[in-house]
Motif scaffolding. Structure first.
Motif, mmCIF file in Angstrom:
data_model
loop_
_atom_site.group_PDB
_atom_site.id
_atom_site.type_symbol
_atom_site.label_atom_id
_atom_site.label_comp_id
_atom_site.label_asym_id
_atom_site.label_seq_id
_atom_site.Cartn_x
_atom_site.Cartn_y
_atom_site.Cartn_z
ATOM 1 N N VAL A 149 0.842 -1.205 0.000
ATOM 2 C CA VAL A 149 0.000 0.000 0.000
ATOM 3 C C VAL A 149 0.877 1.255 0.000
ATOM 4 N N VAL A 150 1.910 1.251 0.834
ATOM 5 C CA VAL A 150 2.842 2.398 0.877
ATOM 6 C C VAL A 150 3.446 2.635 -0.509
ATOM 7 N N LEU A 151 3.819 1.544 -1.187
ATOM 8 C CA LEU A 151 4.468 1.653 -2.499
ATOM 9 C C LEU A 151 3.473 1.900 -3.627
ATOM 10 N N GLY A 152 2.186 1.698 -3.353
ATOM 11 C CA GLY A 152 1.184 1.877 -4.402
ATOM 12 C C GLY A 152 1.196 0.767 -5.428
ATOM 13 N N ILE A 153 1.531 -0.467 -4.992
ATOM 14 C CA ILE A 153 1.525 -1.582 -5.936
ATOM 15 C C ILE A 153 0.587 -2.674 -5.428
ATOM 16 N N ASP A 154 0.154 -3.508 -6.382
ATOM 17 C CA ASP A 154 -0.762 -4.592 -6.048
ATOM 18 C C ASP A 154 0.006 -5.913 -6.139
#
Ligand SMILES: [Zn+2]
Length: 182
Positions: free
Chosen positions: A69-74
């Motif tokens: 979530v912090v990195l903005g990846i799934d």
């Protein structure tokens, strides 16, 4: 994270050794003295991600859901070593950077054990079990994959989200409470 020798050389320079910082419980596995930065496609980053040794055949960044979530990846939940559908991520070291097209996963929870432990508990390779963790935030984790090898020392591997949610400490009691489908 686990890296290949080639990726480590690109990040840290040719001829630099992966040095042991602390031995892990599983034989031959260690936390190294080296860390690097991981960056997602939205340029959000986490610094100081530790590199585990020894080198592996594939680069693999293991994140918690919170890290993702912090990195903005799934990043998908995957067994270690299965990078099909893994999220793209970039590694930045002191000497260079490496883009991994499919490198980031949320490692599936699992338990390492010897043949003797498996026989004692009546579980088989790859089977999924439920494990109850005690303490004030007692929790039952389902879908815990059994990994058997004679060199393995009995140990359950959770990510930091799971461990924190269950308030896990070094002396937390773990108990096998069932198998998948039972
Ligand atoms: Zn493990």
């Amino acid at each position: 994270m686990h890296l290949t020798r080639e990726t480590f050389a690109k990040l840290f320079g040719e001829g630099v050794e992966l040095e042991v910082y602390r031995d892990l419980l599983q034989k031959g596995e260690f936390a190294s003295k080296s860390t690097c930065m991981v960056v997602g496609p939205k340029l959000r980053q986490i610094d100081g991600v530790r590199i585990l040794g020894p080198f592996r055949e594939e680069d693999q960044v293991e994140l918690s859901r919170s890290d993702a979530v912090v990195l903005g990846i799934d990043a998908p939940v995957k067994d270690s070593g299965d990078l099909t559908g893994a999220a793209p991520i970039t590694l930045i070291g002191p000497k260079g950077s490496v883009d991994l097209g499919a490198g980031a996963i949320v490692a599936a929870r699992h338990v390492h054990m010897s043949e003797a432990d498996a026989a004692r508990m009546g579980v088989a390779q790859g089977e999924h079990i439920s494990v109850r963790l005690g303490g004030p935030k007692s929790t039952i984790f389902e879908n815990v994959q059994v990994r058997i090898k004679d060199s393995f020392i009995l140990q359950m591997h959770l990510d930091t989200d799971e461990a924190n949610a269950a308030g896990v400490k070094c002396d937390t009691q773990a108990e096998l409470v069932g198998k998948a489908g039972e």
